[in-house]
Structure formats: structure tokens, C-alpha cells
Design an enzyme around this catalytic site. Structure first.
Site, short mmCIF file in Angstrom:
data_model
loop_
_atom_site.label_atom_id
_atom_site.label_comp_id
_atom_site.label_asym_id
_atom_site.label_seq_id
_atom_site.Cartn_x
_atom_site.Cartn_y
_atom_site.Cartn_z
N THR A 1 0.55 -1.28 -0.09
CA THR A 1 0.26 -0.36 -0.04
C THR A 1 0.82 0.99 -0.10
O THR A 1 1.36 2.25 -0.98
CB THR A 1 -0.42 0.18 1.40
OG1 THR A 1 -1.92 -1.38 1.14
CG2 THR A 1 -2.23 1.36 1.56
N GLU B 1 9.94 8.83 9.95
CA GLU B 1 8.91 10.55 10.25
C GLU B 1 7.09 9.23 10.09
O GLU B 1 6.35 9.04 10.40
CB GLU B 1 8.48 11.18 9.08
CG GLU B 1 7.55 12.27 8.99
CD GLU B 1 7.79 12.94 11.13
OE1 GLU B 1 8.71 13.84 10.60
OE2 GLU B 1 7.18 12.62 11.26
N VAL C 1 5.23 7.13 12.44
CA VAL C 1 3.65 7.17 13.79
C VAL C 1 2.86 8.50 13.00
O VAL C 1 3.64 9.46 12.58
CB VAL C 1 4.60 7.82 14.67
CG1 VAL C 1 4.31 8.60 15.87
CG2 VAL C 1 5.84 7.44 15.67
N ILE D 1 1.36 13.34 10.17
CA ILE D 1 1.59 14.50 11.06
C ILE D 1 3.36 14.50 11.30
O ILE D 1 4.23 13.69 11.56
CB ILE D 1 1.04 14.02 12.13
CG1 ILE D 1 -0.46 13.68 12.04
CG2 ILE D 1 1.36 15.28 13.00
CD1 ILE D 1 -1.54 13.35 13.46
N GLY E 1 -9.29 0.05 5.24
CA GLY E 1 -8.24 0.33 5.29
C GLY E 1 -7.10 0.46 6.00
O GLY E 1 -5.57 0.84 6.17
N GLU F 1 -4.80 -2.58 11.40
CA GLU F 1 -3.87 -3.68 10.80
C GLU F 1 -4.27 -5.29 10.13
O GLU F 1 -5.27 -5.37 10.06
CB GLU F 1 -2.68 -4.00 12.31
CG GLU F 1 -1.88 -2.61 12.69
CD GLU F 1 -1.38 -1.89 11.52
OE1 GLU F 1 0.00 -2.46 11.40
OE2 GLU F 1 -0.98 -0.56 11.70
N ASP G 1 -0.31 -1.05 18.72
CA ASP G 1 0.40 -0.63 17.80
C ASP G 1 -0.22 0.88 18.10
O ASP G 1 1.97 0.90 18.27
CB ASP G 1 -0.63 -0.54 16.57
CG ASP G 1 -0.12 0.83 15.66
OD1 ASP G 1 0.20 0.38 15.04
OD2 ASP G 1 -1.01 2.41 15.55
N LYS H 1 4.21 3.16 19.07
CA LYS H 1 3.96 4.55 18.49
C LYS H 1 4.75 5.28 19.17
O LYS H 1 5.94 6.63 19.25
CB LYS H 1 3.24 4.72 17.53
CG LYS H 1 2.79 4.67 16.61
CD LYS H 1 1.66 4.17 15.84
CE LYS H 1 1.18 3.77 14.54
NZ LYS H 1 -0.41 3.79 14.15
N GLY I 1 -3.10 5.59 6.20
CA GLY I 1 -3.45 5.85 4.56
C GLY I 1 -2.66 5.80 3.28
O GLY I 1 -1.04 6.46 4.07
N1 HSE Z 1 -3.20 0.42 12.02
C1 HSE Z 1 -2.71 1.67 12.08
C2 HSE Z 1 -3.98 2.91 12.47
C3 HSE Z 1 -1.47 1.97 10.52
O1 HSE Z 1 -5.04 2.33 12.69
O2 HSE Z 1 -3.71 3.39 12.87
C4 HSE Z 1 -1.05 3.27 10.98
O3 HSE Z 1 -0.08 3.07 11.86
#
Ligand code: HSE
Length: 421
Positions: free
Chosen positions: A14, A130, A133, A137, A187, A190, A201, A205, A301
């Protein structure tokens, strides 16, 4: 005259496809704006159908990443396959071959950052991440560059788009599972959505942000609670009490002692973070000099994330050579952390129920701030409480004891309340 930069791209999923799409469209614009001409010299992946559809030529494609690492013309390797292996091998080999690296791999940086940053230093190259996280942003750049002259004291982050999307949709009336399904369709989630909904996740971060903000090697596992136990009732009760629920990553540095945690958090409704909706992410930073700042944008995205991957490439091509400085700092024991709490019990509707619950709390030095029970003619009823500040240790001990009471019919839901100043 423009400076030509040849890149090797590992991973054409992606985000990797997003990088190619953006270059197909904006290569000239980037060159005019920055003086950098970015050429995709080689792309490596196990499947290359996407690459062909995006117009890449056969001679640009390979299934062997060593070809990119051994290519003398390539100065930057972009790693976008994610996960630990073979991503770690690829990055370490690229650095040792004196190539700079750009990656979006949060799991790898969070877990193996120390080894990777040492390899960066030994080889006099750099790494930029970058996109690991907060999607688009520029939070890492802000911490490492814009706020390099400050002492950052606290970070509060909505760092996971999927859970923020689910919580927003639950506020709008959707069930938890309907909202998760929708996030998967869009989308954001994860491939294993338990990483999102269990808070892992966000914890990866947060580890990255805290290590950069506090110059700390984060070695401990971060205290992590997800959103799976919450239901619509909690969202409605929070609303009545003047709060919204967000999955927050919280990092505090108080006199050199670091506090790190990820959990559903009740925030005052009028706080800026409480109004970050859907898959948007936001990071609220408190520093000695800046006082406060909030950065906010799409946290996931294809094109938002691929854009900042290319931003890192441009920075490195312009000569940015980040260094990484970390000390071993021990994180505070979670049991010693103090917070206010929201508690939701499902209890029998009979005499003495409240007395039993409040006795356990009182015995553990927990002071109740508010109690609510609606008149419902059923055998079991929800009881809502908020407490004054208590230690995590006392609260967990109380909840364990309360859950064992015969009048309690479900595990108590615990949500920490944070009044962010
Ligand atoms: N699965 C993560 C989220 C994607 O929902 O923020 C970006 O790291």
C-alpha cells in the site's frame, strides 16, 4: 542544477505503491520546489504485479533485495515491508553498505531501535522514519528539530486511527464490531486488528516518541490496555459526566522519571484532543518553552503516509544527517502511578450492594467522587462511579476484590480519567 538521487524501494504494497504514484505525478514539482530529482532505480518485492501496473519497467524490478544494497548508484533505501524479518536484515545491511534508510516500520524501530541507531552511527549514515508514527503528521521532525531546544515534559497522543475511528463511530451509534469491520474495509486496520484494538500499535508509536522526546532507551514493555472491553454504555456515561473516551498514549517525564502508558482515557469534552475524530491522529505536547502544541492529521492511509516517506527522502537528499542520543532511563513502576478512575460495575439489584463495593474501595484508601445508578427494573444493574486520585496498585487490588464479590456479575470496566492541563 538539480541533485539526482537514486532510491531503492523495498516493498510495493500500500505505502510503497503510494510512493510510486506520488512520484509519477509530482516528480517535477518536487524537483522545482526542492532541487532534488528522485529516481526510482530499483524496486524489490516478492510480488511485483503492483509495480508493473504503476508503469515500472522490468529492469527496475527484482525479488532480491541484495541487488539494491549492492547497487553503487543507490544512496537511499526505502523499507516499506514492515514487520521484524527480513526488514531488520535489510535495514542493517543497507546501513552497513553506507546507504541512508527511510522506513515506516514502527514495530522495528520500537523494538530494535538501539541496534539500528548504533549501526547508523558506526556507518556515518542516517535513518528517517517520520511515517512510522502518526501518518502524515510531522511529529518526529517537530520533536527532533523544531523542539530540539526545549525540554519536553509530556506527550498525549491519539496514535491509532483504527481505534479512534471505532470510538467515534460508537459515539454515533454503531456497535464495536460494526465499527471495526468498517475500519478494516477502509484500510486503516493492521492485518491483525488485535494490534490496533489491544493498543499495541499505539504503544509502539508511543515508545518511539518518548525515546526521542526524553532521549531514553525504552527497554520495558509499555503498560497497554485496549478498547475491547468498552461498550456504548461507557461512551454514553462518559458523555453525561462531561468526558469523551479516547485511546491515549501518555508519556510523562517528571524529574527524570518516565511514565509511559496506553489505555482508554476519559478526557474533558472541551479538550482539543477530545474532538479529534475518525481515523485522525493527534499529538499534544507540553514543553518547558513551547508550553503546548498540538499536531493533527491523517494517521493512516496510502497517500498521506507515502507523502512523508518522500519528505524524509528529500530531507536526506538535502544533506540532513540526524544523530540519535539516548540514555538508559528506567520507567516508573505502573503500580505507583496515580490517576482518577471511572468504574462501571454490573451488580445485583438488592440491599447492601453499594455498601459492599464502597467498603472494598475505602479499605484500599480510594475515595469516591461520584456514584450513579439508574432505576431499571432488572435483576442486575449498571453502577457507575468516579474516584478521586488513587494509585494504580490500590485500584487494581480493589477491582480484583470487587470482581470476586457474589453481587458482581461481570468484570468491572475501568477507565482512567486524565485532566490534561
Ligand atoms: N493500523 C494503524 C492505525 C495504521 O490504525 O493507525 C497506521 O499505523
Amino acid at each position: 542544477m538539480s541533485k539526482e538521487i537514486n532510491i531503492g524501494l523495498v516493498g510495493i504494497g500500500t505505502i510503497g505503491s503510494g510512493v510510486v504514484k506520488i512520484l509519477n505525478k509530482n516528480k517535477e514539482l518536487i524537483e522545482k520546489r526542492t532541487g532534488i530529482s528522485i529516481n526510482i532505480k530499483k524496486v524489490c518485492d516478492v510480488k511485483l504485479d503492483n509495480a508493473k501496473e504503476l508503469g515500472l519497467k522490468d529492469e527496475q524490478l527484482t525479488k532480491n533485495y541484495e541487488e539494491l544494497i549492492n547497487d553503487k548508484d543507490i544512496s537511499i533505501i526505502i523499507e516499506l515491508i514492515g514487520g521484524y524479518n527480513p526488514a531488520k536484515d535489510i535495514i542493517l545491511k543497507a546501513l552497513k553498505a553506507k546507504k541512508h534508510v527511510v522506513t515506516a516500520n514502527k514495530a522495528l524501530i520500537a523494538k530494535h531501535g538501539k541496534e539500528i541507531f548504533e549501526t547508523v552511527k558506526e556507518n556515518n549514515v542516517t535513518i528517517a522514519f517520520e511515517a512510522a508514527v502518526g501518518g502524515c503528521i510531522p511529529i518526529i521532525k517537530s520533536i527532533k528539530e523544531s523542539y530540539a531546544a526545549d525540554n519536553i515534559k509530556r506527550i498525549y497522543g491519539i496514535l491509532n486511527g483504527t481505534t479512534n475511528f471505532i470510538l467515534t463511530k460508537m459515539e454515533e451509534g454503531m456497535s464495536y464490531s460494526e465499527a471495526l469491520k468498517k475500519a478494516q474495509e477502509l484500510g486503516f486496520a493492521e492485518s491483525n486488528p488485535s494490534f490496533d484494538v489491544e493498543g499495541k500499535d499505539a504503544a509502539q508509536k508511543l515508545a518511539i516518541l518518548a525515546s526521542l522526546a526524553f532521549n531514553a532507551n525504552i527497554t520495558e514493555d509499555i503498560f497497554t490496555w485496549g478498547i475491547t472491553k468498552l461498550n456504548k454504555n461507557d461512551i454514553d456515561y462518559a458523555d453525561q459526566l462531561g468526558y469523551k473516551i479516547k485511546l491515549l498514549g501518555i508519556a510523562k517525564n517528571e524529574n527524570g522519571e518516565i511514565e509511559l502508558r496506553v489505555h482508554p482515557t476519559m478526557l474533558p469534552k472541551n479538550h482539543e484532543l477530545a474532538n479529534v475524530k475518525n481515523e485522525l491522529n493527534a499529538v499534544y505536547i507540553i514543553g518547558e518553552n513551547i508550553t503546548k502544541a498540538m499536531l493533527y492529521g491523517k494517521g493512516a492511509g496510502q497517500l498521506p503516509t507515502a507523502t512523508v516517506v518522500l519528505g524524509d527522502v528529500i530531507d536526506i537528499a538535502k544533506g540532513k544527517n540526524d544523530i540519535f542520543y539516548f540514555k538508559d532511563i528506567k520507567a516508573k513502576d505502573i503500580n505507583k502511578i496515580k490517576s482518577r478512575y471511572y468504574l462501571r460495575y454490573l451488580a445485583m439489584e438488592k440491599p447492601g450492594v453499594l455498601a459492599k463495593i464502597t467498603k472494598v474501595l475505602g479499605d484500599n484508601q480510594i475515595s469516591i467522587a461520584a456514584v450513579e445508578q439508574k432505576e431499571i427494573n432488572k435483576e442486575t444493574v449498571p453502577i457507575i462511579m468516579t474516584t478521586h486520585e488513587a494509585t494504580e496498585e490500590n485500584m487494581m487490588k480493589s477491582v480484583k476484590e470487587i470482581n470476586k464479590l457474589d453481587i458482581i456479575k461481570e468484570d468491572t470496566v475501568v477507565i482512567r480519567i486524565e485532566n490534561i492541563s
